[in-house]
Write a protein that holds these residues in place. Structure first.
Motif, PDB file in Angstrom:
ATOM      1  N   ALA A 217      -3.559  -0.752  -2.663  1.00  0.00           N
ATOM      2  CA  ALA A 217      -4.927  -0.781  -2.177  1.00  0.00           C
ATOM      3  C   ALA A 217      -5.564   0.225  -3.269  1.00  0.00           C
ATOM      4  O   ALA A 217      -6.824  -0.202  -3.725  1.00  0.00           O
TER       5      ALA A 217
ATOM      6  N   ASP B 157       0.784  -1.354   0.231  1.00  0.00           N
ATOM      7  CA  ASP B 157      -0.083   0.078   0.138  1.00  0.00           C
ATOM      8  C   ASP B 157       1.049   1.279  -0.035  1.00  0.00           C
ATOM      9  O   ASP B 157       2.074   1.274   0.445  1.00  0.00           O
ATOM     10  N   PRO B 158       0.570   2.336  -0.368  1.00  0.00           N
ATOM     11  CA  PRO B 158      -0.839   2.715  -0.772  1.00  0.00           C
ATOM     12  C   PRO B 158      -1.087   2.117  -2.477  1.00  0.00           C
ATOM     13  O   PRO B 158      -2.384   2.257  -2.598  1.00  0.00           O
TER      14      PRO B 158
END
Ligand code: HEM
Length: 440
Positions: A110, A106-107
């Motif tokens: 995501a 992540d990020p």
């Protein structure tokens, strides 16, 4: 809690980096993992030297449920970059084909996962239920017409590939090709798919230069051909979106930008591989398990609707179709009596964690009424938990409903296993049954 070491096997008999370990009978592997779980700390194993790939520094085997769970829920320390799927570092030119969100933290991970995650939600899957059931009915019709034969190619592999290809908008004429190409990608350690494998003689392992070139070339070519299919479909969906996953991917906006053509194609490849090479094995293992444990089949048939959900979880726990994933240490970290160093690799062995006797009572027993059943067959708790878990559960349920309603005595013979420390796969599995009376 340390467990008693079974007397038959010792540490000297266990080398997870030796491909031959993964051809041992499952009971022997279960015993080996019990030995590893009983060690005071994780054990390092090394992979054979492979020309062009350099010597792997080795990987720490995480075999306890608690360790796999901790590594999964702590991605700041146990990173998926540069790879979560490849035990060895592949040449950089291959990364573009295969590195996708499963190999990202992540990020970015995501944001990319969000593009498609809605399509895998229970609500969207409920809408697809009738379609999945119709497909399963047709597949079982054709299995009956064929009078049995190889259960993997005639039944288990068909439903998952049809469903994921349909979600991506891949026309039916390409399905066979998708299966052949994804077989090569996950079968990179099996000579049947790549024409070469590691050779072992007098305790040492090696892969010849020619064999390695053949293996890398075959796998890269399979990746390239799937990228070409993705590119062709992607062009069509960019011009006229249809609402399928390919349309969502090529038109997605991540941080104000589209996915690059390579990123899009690698994501497409991840979905076709993960969507069909896993569930197929769960279905095939399920049939073999119900053959070897007729009491569990009787239990299921006595109350299919009440017991199938538990049976699916137990099939996934017991067979662990995905054996392992890799993580990479971002900093020094202490866990389970061992200090990992920044740059170390660990292998999360879901198969071993799913037999952890400190979590599962009588773990080597196949028990469809097991409750609770906190298995990690779909991964541990964390950002990479299997995106397709709900879809896989639906497919396995629907397939066994169709099979056991119409062919309650279907049984499996002896499987031909995939040689792999990554996928617990059946290449072929003969099946027989009493033909049902014609309907109507
Ligand atoms: C019984 C069938 C299946 C099993 C055992 C399974 C297992 C797994 C495992 C162990 C992981 C890694 C989790 C982690 O690293 O924490 C994973 C990830 C993933 N699975 Fe599955 N899977 C199955 C079916 C499917 C299906 C049908 C799809 C549909 C496309 C799918 C798509 C994915 C994707 C996209 C990821 C990567 C998720 C991420 O990185 O965020 N899987 N799966």
């Amino acid at each position: 809690m340390a467990t008693e070491i079974p007397p038959q096997l010792t540490m000297a008999d266990i080398d997870l980096g030796d491909l031959r370990f993964w051809t041992r009978p499952l009971e022997e592997r279960a015993e080996a993992f019990a030995v590893l779980r009983a060690q005071p700390a994780p054990v390092l194993f090394t992979l054979p030297k492979i020309p062009f790939l350099g010597q792997s520094p080795g990987s720490w085997a995480l075999v306890r449920h608690a360790d796999v769970a901790e590594a999964s829920r702590n991605p700041e320390v146990f990173s998926s970059e540069p790879s979560a799927t490849s035990p060895a570092d592949m040449p950089r030119w291959m990364d573009g084909y295969f590195n996708s969100m499963i190999d990202m933290d992540d990020p970015r991970h995501a944001k990319i996962r969000r593009i498609v995650s809605r399509a895998f939600s229970p609500k969207m899957l409920a809408k697809a239920e009738d379609d999945i059931a119709r497909r399963a009915a047709r597949i079982v019709d054709e299995l009956i017409e064929a009078g049995g034969g190889d259960f993997v190619s005639r039944a288990a592999a068909r439903l998952p590939v049809e469903v994921i290809c349909d979600m991506l908008g891949i026309p039916a004429r390409h399905h066979r090709r998708v299966v052949d190409l994804t077989n090569i990608i996950v079968g990179y350690s099996d000579a049947e798919y790549v024409g070469a494998t590691v050779e072992y003689s007098r305790g040492t392992a090696r892969m010849g230069r020619l064999g390695t070139l053949r293996m890398l070339g075959t796998v890269a070519s399979a990746g390239f051909r799937l990228h070409r299919l993705a590119a062709q479909l992607g062009r069509e969906r960019r011009a006229s979106p249809t609402g399928d996953l390919t349309s969502a991917l090529v038109n997605a906006n991540v941080d104000g930008e589209r996915l690059s053509p390579r990123e899009f194609a690698a994501f497409f490849l991840l979905l076709v591989v993960a969507g069909n090479e896993t569930t197929r094995n769960a279905i095939a293992h399920g049939l073999k398990l119900f053959t070897d444990h007729p009491d569990q089949r009787d239990l299921l048939l006595a109350d299919f609707d009440g017991r199938i959900a538990g049976a699916v979880e137990e099939i996934v726990r017991y067979s662990s179709p995905v054996i392992s994933m890799r993580r990479n240490l971002t900093r020094d970290h202490e866990m389970n009596g061992h200090t990992f160093r920044k740059g170390d690799r660990v292998t999360l062995l879901y198969w071993a964690a799913n037999r952890d006797e400190s979590v599962f009572t009588d773990p080597d027993r196949f028990d469809i009424t097991r409750s609770p059943n906190p298995h990690v067959g779909f991964g541990g708790p964390g950002p990479h938990f299997c995106l397709g878990a709900n879809l896989a559960r639906r497919e396995i349920t629907v397939m066994f409903r169709e099979l056991f309603t119409r062919l309650p005595d279907i049984t499996a013979g002896e499987p031909d296993r995939l040689q792999s420390g990554f996928i617990n796969g059946y290449k072929r599995l003969p099946c027989t049954f009493t033909p049902p009376r014609p309907r109507g």
